[in-house]
Design a protein around this motif. Structure first.
Motif, PDB file in Angstrom:
ATOM      1  N   ALA A  43      17.522  -3.626  25.853  1.00 44.41           N
ATOM      2  CA  ALA A  43      16.946  -2.299  25.815  1.00 44.41           C
ATOM      3  C   ALA A  43      17.283  -1.750  24.390  1.00 44.41           C
ATOM      4  O   ALA A  43      18.108  -2.429  23.598  1.00 44.41           O
ATOM      5  CB  ALA A  43      17.528  -1.409  26.527  1.00 44.41           C
ATOM      6  N   ALA A  44      16.280  -0.904  23.451  1.00 49.52           N
ATOM      7  CA  ALA A  44      16.823  -0.500  22.270  1.00 49.52           C
ATOM      8  C   ALA A  44      16.187   1.015  22.393  1.00 49.52           C
ATOM      9  O   ALA A  44      15.221   1.395  23.140  1.00 49.52           O
ATOM     10  CB  ALA A  44      16.209  -1.198  21.284  1.00 49.52           C
ATOM     11  N   PHE A  45      16.683   2.028  21.478  1.00 52.21           N
ATOM     12  CA  PHE A  45      16.356   3.221  21.590  1.00 52.21           C
ATOM     13  C   PHE A  45      15.929   3.676  20.018  1.00 52.21           C
ATOM     14  O   PHE A  45      16.880   3.297  19.203  1.00 52.21           O
ATOM     15  CB  PHE A  45      17.484   4.354  22.004  1.00 52.21           C
ATOM     16  N   ILE A  46      14.928   3.983  19.824  1.00 50.08           N
ATOM     17  CA  ILE A  46      14.351   4.171  18.453  1.00 50.08           C
ATOM     18  C   ILE A  46      14.059   5.527  17.872  1.00 50.08           C
ATOM     19  O   ILE A  46      13.450   6.390  19.290  1.00 50.08           O
ATOM     20  CB  ILE A  46      13.219   3.263  18.186  1.00 50.08           C
ATOM     21  N   SER A  47      13.896   5.832  16.976  1.00 51.39           N
ATOM     22  CA  SER A  47      13.601   7.390  16.595  1.00 51.39           C
ATOM     23  C   SER A  47      13.057   7.602  15.335  1.00 51.39           C
ATOM     24  O   SER A  47      12.933   6.337  14.396  1.00 51.39           O
ATOM     25  CB  SER A  47      14.837   8.253  16.535  1.00 51.39           C
ATOM     26  N   ALA A  48      12.541   8.679  15.025  1.00 51.27           N
ATOM     27  CA  ALA A  48      11.961   9.253  13.754  1.00 51.27           C
ATOM     28  C   ALA A  48      12.930  10.218  13.348  1.00 51.27           C
ATOM     29  O   ALA A  48      13.235  11.343  14.179  1.00 51.27           O
ATOM     30  CB  ALA A  48      10.588   9.811  13.991  1.00 51.27           C
ATOM     31  N   GLY A  49      13.692  10.051  12.257  1.00 49.87           N
ATOM     32  CA  GLY A  49      14.299  11.110  11.617  1.00 49.87           C
ATOM     33  C   GLY A  49      15.776  11.327  12.294  1.00 49.87           C
ATOM     34  O   GLY A  49      16.282  12.215  11.921  1.00 49.87           O
ATOM     35  N   GLY A  50      16.240  10.300  13.122  1.00 48.61           N
ATOM     36  CA  GLY A  50      17.478  10.321  13.490  1.00 48.61           C
ATOM     37  C   GLY A  50      17.968  11.082  14.739  1.00 48.61           C
ATOM     38  O   GLY A  50      19.039  11.270  15.266  1.00 48.61           O
ATOM     39  N   TYR A  51      16.843  11.476  15.400  1.00 43.33           N
ATOM     40  CA  TYR A  51      16.774  12.094  16.923  1.00 43.33           C
ATOM     41  C   TYR A  51      17.424  10.857  17.671  1.00 43.33           C
ATOM     42  O   TYR A  51      17.272   9.666  17.504  1.00 43.33           O
ATOM     43  CB  TYR A  51      15.516  12.400  17.176  1.00 43.33           C
ATOM     44  N   HIS A  52      18.164  11.148  18.722  1.00 47.03           N
ATOM     45  CA  HIS A  52      18.592  10.186  19.724  1.00 47.03           C
ATOM     46  C   HIS A  52      17.832   9.111  19.901  1.00 47.03           C
ATOM     47  O   HIS A  52      18.123   7.995  20.005  1.00 47.03           O
ATOM     48  CB  HIS A  52      19.524  10.584  20.823  1.00 47.03           C
ATOM     49  N   VAL A  66       9.240   8.719  25.276  1.00 43.26           N
ATOM     50  CA  VAL A  66       8.667   7.900  26.316  1.00 43.26           C
ATOM     51  C   VAL A  66       9.487   6.624  26.304  1.00 43.26           C
ATOM     52  O   VAL A  66      10.184   6.188  25.566  1.00 43.26           O
ATOM     53  CB  VAL A  66       7.102   7.418  25.774  1.00 43.26           C
ATOM     54  N   HIS A  67       9.558   5.982  27.537  1.00 43.43           N
ATOM     55  CA  HIS A  67      10.442   4.643  27.860  1.00 43.43           C
ATOM     56  C   HIS A  67       9.552   3.766  28.281  1.00 43.43           C
ATOM     57  O   HIS A  67       8.880   3.932  29.399  1.00 43.43           O
ATOM     58  CB  HIS A  67      11.459   4.978  28.797  1.00 43.43           C
ATOM     59  N   LEU A  68       9.257   2.797  27.556  1.00 45.99           N
ATOM     60  CA  LEU A  68       8.258   1.625  27.983  1.00 45.99           C
ATOM     61  C   LEU A  68       9.093   0.227  28.213  1.00 45.99           C
ATOM     62  O   LEU A  68      10.091  -0.080  27.716  1.00 45.99           O
ATOM     63  CB  LEU A  68       7.413   1.186  26.677  1.00 45.99           C
ATOM     64  N   LYS A  69       8.218  -0.397  29.287  1.00 43.55           N
ATOM     65  CA  LYS A  69       8.801  -1.777  29.622  1.00 43.55           C
ATOM     66  C   LYS A  69       7.923  -2.711  28.921  1.00 43.55           C
ATOM     67  O   LYS A  69       7.062  -2.453  28.901  1.00 43.55           O
ATOM     68  CB  LYS A  69       8.339  -1.774  31.318  1.00 43.55           C
ATOM     69  N   HIS A  71      13.095   8.638  20.487  1.00 43.61           N
ATOM     70  CA  HIS A  71      11.717   9.187  20.807  1.00 43.61           C
ATOM     71  C   HIS A  71      11.238   8.253  21.550  1.00 43.61           C
ATOM     72  O   HIS A  71      10.462   8.406  22.520  1.00 43.61           O
ATOM     73  CB  HIS A  71      10.974   9.427  19.619  1.00 43.61           C
ATOM     74  N   ILE A  72      11.535   6.958  21.505  1.00 43.65           N
ATOM     75  CA  ILE A  72      11.031   5.761  22.311  1.00 43.65           C
ATOM     76  C   ILE A  72      11.953   4.841  22.879  1.00 43.65           C
ATOM     77  O   ILE A  72      12.987   4.488  22.046  1.00 43.65           O
ATOM     78  CB  ILE A  72       9.976   5.057  21.481  1.00 43.65           C
ATOM     79  N   GLY A  73      12.339   4.615  24.069  1.00 43.88           N
ATOM     80  CA  GLY A  73      13.013   3.779  24.725  1.00 43.88           C
ATOM     81  C   GLY A  73      12.134   2.512  25.126  1.00 43.88           C
ATOM     82  O   GLY A  73      11.096   2.568  25.389  1.00 43.88           O
ATOM     83  N   LEU A  74      12.873   1.235  24.862  1.00 44.30           N
ATOM     84  CA  LEU A  74      12.190  -0.078  25.101  1.00 44.30           C
ATOM     85  C   LEU A  74      13.200  -0.918  25.784  1.00 44.30           C
ATOM     86  O   LEU A  74      14.228  -0.903  25.564  1.00 44.30           O
ATOM     87  CB  LEU A  74      11.829  -0.853  23.836  1.00 44.30           C
ATOM     88  N   ASN A  75      12.516  -1.391  27.010  1.00 42.32           N
ATOM     89  CA  ASN A  75      13.480  -2.188  27.828  1.00 42.32           C
ATOM     90  C   ASN A  75      12.892  -3.451  28.268  1.00 42.32           C
ATOM     91  O   ASN A  75      11.499  -3.150  28.333  1.00 42.32           O
ATOM     92  CB  ASN A  75      14.164  -1.278  28.916  1.00 42.32           C
ATOM     93  N   THR A  76      13.676  -4.492  28.794  1.00 48.19           N
ATOM     94  CA  THR A  76      13.188  -5.463  29.548  1.00 48.19           C
ATOM     95  C   THR A  76      13.641  -5.603  31.006  1.00 48.19           C
ATOM     96  O   THR A  76      13.806  -6.862  31.441  1.00 48.19           O
ATOM     97  CB  THR A  76      13.346  -6.789  28.740  1.00 48.19           C
ATOM     98  N   TRP A  77      14.244  -4.422  31.324  1.00 52.76           N
ATOM     99  CA  TRP A  77      15.090  -4.656  32.604  1.00 52.76           C
ATOM    100  C   TRP A  77      14.244  -5.239  33.620  1.00 52.76           C
ATOM    101  O   TRP A  77      14.796  -5.787  34.506  1.00 52.76           O
ATOM    102  CB  TRP A  77      15.567  -3.217  33.071  1.00 52.76           C
ATOM    103  N   TYR A  78      13.049  -4.907  33.847  1.00 47.97           N
ATOM    104  CA  TYR A  78      12.299  -5.453  35.028  1.00 47.97           C
ATOM    105  C   TYR A  78      11.075  -5.872  34.332  1.00 47.97           C
ATOM    106  O   TYR A  78       9.820  -6.509  35.099  1.00 47.97           O
ATOM    107  CB  TYR A  78      11.728  -4.175  35.805  1.00 47.97           C
ATOM    108  N   SER A  79      11.141  -6.363  33.259  1.00 46.96           N
ATOM    109  CA  SER A  79       9.742  -7.054  32.477  1.00 46.96           C
ATOM    110  C   SER A  79       9.778  -8.071  31.838  1.00 46.96           C
ATOM    111  O   SER A  79       8.781  -8.503  30.925  1.00 46.96           O
ATOM    112  CB  SER A  79       8.972  -5.741  31.983  1.00 46.96           C
TER     113      SER A  79
END
Length: 164
Positions: free
Chosen positions: A47-56, A17-20, A58-66
């Motif tokens: 922006a940052a990309f975070i995971s559980a257990g080293g997957y590339h 999931v990628h959240l603004k 699970h969650i993307g976080l960005n402030t590009w429009y927000s």
């Protein structure tokens, strides 16, 4: 299109999931500092990309429009919640205990028959569900073969008893 014409393959899953968000550091404090996700990649304050257990990721976080934007209205279209599946009931109990220790408020806690779930909001008021699935052999089914699901209060003391 006919609904029966195509079915998604059984092993398909939601990849991420990628959240603004309005403030990347606040979001990282919540998702990494509190919930325990790991930062896999970060692009400055955007922006940052975070995971559980080293997957590339699970969650993307960005402030590009927000960046600096207010939370989305509760009574409008958009994401209802992100659901994070824990492998065991004990893992759910551990994160519940961590939330309690931090004084982080829940917005709900439910037993759905097939799963048990904790509900809370991130710093941008995005809904977050933390849950574990009961084994399928413990699910109840309706006479027509559909899964019986409901919403009852989750026994939080019983959940914490998983910790010993």
């Amino acid at each position: 299109m006919e609904p029966e014409a195509y079915k998604v393959p059984a092993k398909t899953s939601i990849g991420h999931v990628h959240l603004k968000v309005s403030d990347l550091d606040k979001a990282l404090d919540f998702y990494c500092g509190l919930l325990g996700f790991e930062i896999m990649a970060r692009y400055g304050a955007q922006a940052a990309f975070i995971s559980a257990g080293g997957y590339h990721h699970h969650i993307g976080l960005n402030t590009w429009y927000s960046a600096g934007a207010p939370a989305a209205p509760q009574h409008g279209v958009g994401l209802f919640h992100t659901a994070i599946l824990y492998p065991t009931r004990k893992d759910l109990a551990m994160i519940f205990n961590r939330l309690q220790q931090a004084g982080y408020p829940l917005s709900g806690a439910s037993d759905h028959g097939v799963s048990e779930a904790l509900y809370l909001n991130d710093p941008d008021n995005n809904g977050v569900e933390l849950y574990w699935d009961r084994p399928k052999e413990l699910w109840n089914f309706m006479p027509d073969g559909t899964v019986e699901m409901y919403t009852k209060n989750l026994n939080l003391r019983g959940l914490l008893a998983e910790l010993g």
